[in-house]
Design an enzyme around this catalytic site. Structure first.
Site, PDB file in Angstrom:
ATOM      1  N   GLU A 179      42.995 -38.185-135.309  1.00 31.52           N
ATOM      2  CA  GLU A 179      43.517 -38.322-133.835  1.00 31.52           C
ATOM      3  C   GLU A 179      45.103 -38.124-133.919  1.00 31.52           C
ATOM      4  O   GLU A 179      45.739 -38.645-134.963  1.00 31.52           O
ATOM      5  CB  GLU A 179      43.276 -39.730-133.445  1.00 31.52           C
TER       6      GLU A 179
ATOM      7  N   GLU B  94      40.560 -48.167-137.186  1.00 35.21           N
ATOM      8  CA  GLU B  94      41.848 -48.836-136.955  1.00 35.21           C
ATOM      9  C   GLU B  94      41.499 -50.155-137.133  1.00 35.21           C
ATOM     10  O   GLU B  94      42.095 -51.092-136.611  1.00 35.21           O
ATOM     11  CB  GLU B  94      42.229 -48.723-135.351  1.00 35.21           C
TER      12      GLU B  94
END
Length: 560
Positions: free
Chosen positions: A491, A387
């Protein structure tokens, strides 16, 4: 008295509504008073060009005369085109075409503008060999300045139709893909076959409507904007604006930016970036990796689970506290997703962490990590510094210079640990705007991972306002259409009542089956980190066995 109060309220409401419209949709107001016209765009001169093939003469580029053609929703575009017709053929001309009709993208893509386009541009561009066409520029900037802002799919379809018509009129015309160079500059890219040049604009008009400036100094701006277009092998025109200040030192800044590209030409800016996905993805649901991050062990023993996710920080590497967790996963005969977080949590964030990694200062942690992985024939899906593109500082590696991140990522993934392990390298952006800035290269990536959480904004507390799985997935996968790598959703999660979670997961399973590019999924069955959410209660992503079973049932049900 009451009538006066009501009248005052109505006037105030109308004023506020008008202000909202002007601020939110300024192009709607512009269209009311705009007439189709052509005028010189002298404030946006061409400063230079970056050409990987070094075939473009910079002296000729700087002589380009720039005009704007603004087209409203008139039935016929009656414009005086003598500006161009009076220019000698040897003078290069660039036309920035702006279609201000709110329905312009749709009408163009459907061919409803073809008659007007042919009629008008046949007068303007026929027989000219040195003419460049920029069409609806600065489209990627997230503002509502133009009617074509932030509409990738309609923009792409309309650009392709418009380019085809102009090429029929004059095959010599040079079509210029013209983002400002902002994050997500390639999300609207219409394809190599309809683009001859690209352009970036310094301190573009659209960017000046943003609340926060991305780059204040022009040197960083030029470097970053050229970097964002590294996936297209087209000459890139560098255009100034009336907001870019004195241009006397721009040549030097451009040289510095190009020198940095040339220094990294073999890896970060290699020709590998120009390879397009050529294969038709073939799905294999029987071999789909189904995983969990499940630290409480509530679902890991379910029959469908074949993969488990562990997050390991440098602090844990230092203590070795994660080794038992790895051993337990392997004992359950499951594959491992390992997300390595280069940080020492609960301590001051090391903002220099990427520099220290690529300079070899933290080799003892990297070495210890690789040596700690047990000997196993199970697959290890290794994700590092995930991320990275989100413009926050939750992690110390976020919002870093892309070149620095790429160097650190490559260093970690190519570290010579001397062990025989089934490691698959995962590059793990969230999948947000501008993710490709941090792409580290084909040779160090086996899978692209993305994260899909229902909440589009942390301030939304109503679970019913969560986005659907399919909406998020389609948006994020579209951003990686230029990269030929399979997807691993490492995720995903949804909050809310069990009934809502089950419904969301049913849709997710149905959508996953339809995307053969997806090779693995891993649900985040835990509460999010409280320190990230401030005064807001962190989302509870945990699901029941019944919800998970229903997800697996839909996943295993053949498509009709």
């Amino acid at each position: 008295m009451m009538k006066k109060i009501l009248a005052t309220i109505m006037v105030l409401a109308a004023t506020l509504f008008g202000y909202y419209i002007i601020k939110t949709y300024p192009h709607r107001i512009n269209i009311l008073f705009m007439k189709s016209k052509m005028e010189e765009r002298f404030q946006e001169a061409v400063l230079g060009v970056y050409d990987r093939e070094e075939k473009i003469d910079i002296r000729k580029v700087k002589k380009i005369t720039h005009y704007t053609i603004r087209l409203n929703d008139d039935d016929n575009w009656r414009i005086d085109s003598n500006h161009i017709q009076n220019l000698h053929d040897t003078i290069p001309v660039m036309l920035t075409v702006e279609m201000w009709d709110p329905r312009g993208l749709t009408k163009t893509s459907e061919g409803r503008n073809n008659k007007n386009v042919k009629q008008f541009f046949s007068l303007v561009i026929t027989n000219r060999k040195n003419i460049y066409i920029r069409w609806n520029p600065e489209m990627e900037v997230p503002v509502n300045l133009y009617p074509w802002n932030n509409r990738p799919l309609p923009y792409i379809a309309a650009f392709r139709e418009f380019a085809q018509i102009l090429k029929e009129i004059n095959p010599e015309v040079k079509m210029v893909y013209s983002p400002a160079g902002f994050a997500g500059a390639l999300e609207n890219y219409p394809g190599d076959d309809v683009v001859d040049f690209a352009s970036i604009t310094l301190n573009s008009k659209a960017e000046n409507h943003l609340k926060t400036k991305e780059h204040k100094d022009l040197g960083s701006q030029i470097t970053r904007k050229l970097h964002r277009l590294r996936f297209i092998n087209k000459p890139i025109l560098i255009i100034t604006s009336d907001n870019a200040g004195d241009s006397s030192h721009h040549d030097e800044l451009i040289k510095v930016a190009i020198k940095k590209i040339q220094e990294n030409r073999d890896i970060i800016y290699s020709t590998e970036n120009f390879k397009r996905p050529s294969s038709q993805w073939e799905g294999d649901l029987d071999n789909l990796k189904i995983g969990l991050y499940d630290p409480q062990g509530e679902l890991v023993h379910e029959n469908a689970v074949n993969t488990e996710h562990l997050f390991i920080s440098f602090k844990q590497i230092e203590s070795g506290s994660y080794i038992r967790d790895m051993e337990e996963v392997i004992a359950r005969n499951h594959d491992l997703i390992i997300s390595v977080e280069p940080a020492w949590w609960n301590e001051e964030k090391d903002k220099n962490i990427l520099n220290r990694i690529k300079n070899g200062e933290l080799d003892k942690y990297i070495e210890k990590f690789y040596q700690s992985i047990p000997a196993t024939n199970r697959n290890i899906y290794l994700r590092f510094a995930h991320e990275m593109e989100i413009p926050i500082t939750r992690y110390p590696w976020q919002s870093a210079d892309p070149l620095l991140y790429i160097e650190a990522f490559r260093y970690f993934m190519q570290y010579d640990h001397g062990k025989d392990l089934n490691i698959y390298k995962i590059w793990g952006p969230a999948g947000d705007r501008g993710s490709l800035d941090w792409w580290p290269g084909n040779d160090v990536v086996d899978f692209i991972s993305i994260a899909i959480y229902g909440l589009p904004d942390k301030n939304i507390s109503d679970p019913n306002k969560q986005e659907s799985f399919s909406k998020i997935l389609n948006r994020k996968m579209f951003r990686f259409r230029l990269i030929d790598k399979p997807i691993f959703i490492t995720e995903f999660g949804v909050k809310g009542e069990e009934e809502f979670q089950t419904h969301w997961l049913r849709e997710a399973a149905y959508i996953i089956k339809q995307h053969p590019r997806i090779r693995g999924i891993s649900y985040f069955n835990y509460t999010d980190s409280p320190e990230v959410w401030g005064d807001i209660s962190p989302p509870q992503w945990t699901i029941s066995k019944n919800s998970f079973s229903e997800f697996i049932r839909i996943l295993n049900t053949p498509l009709k």
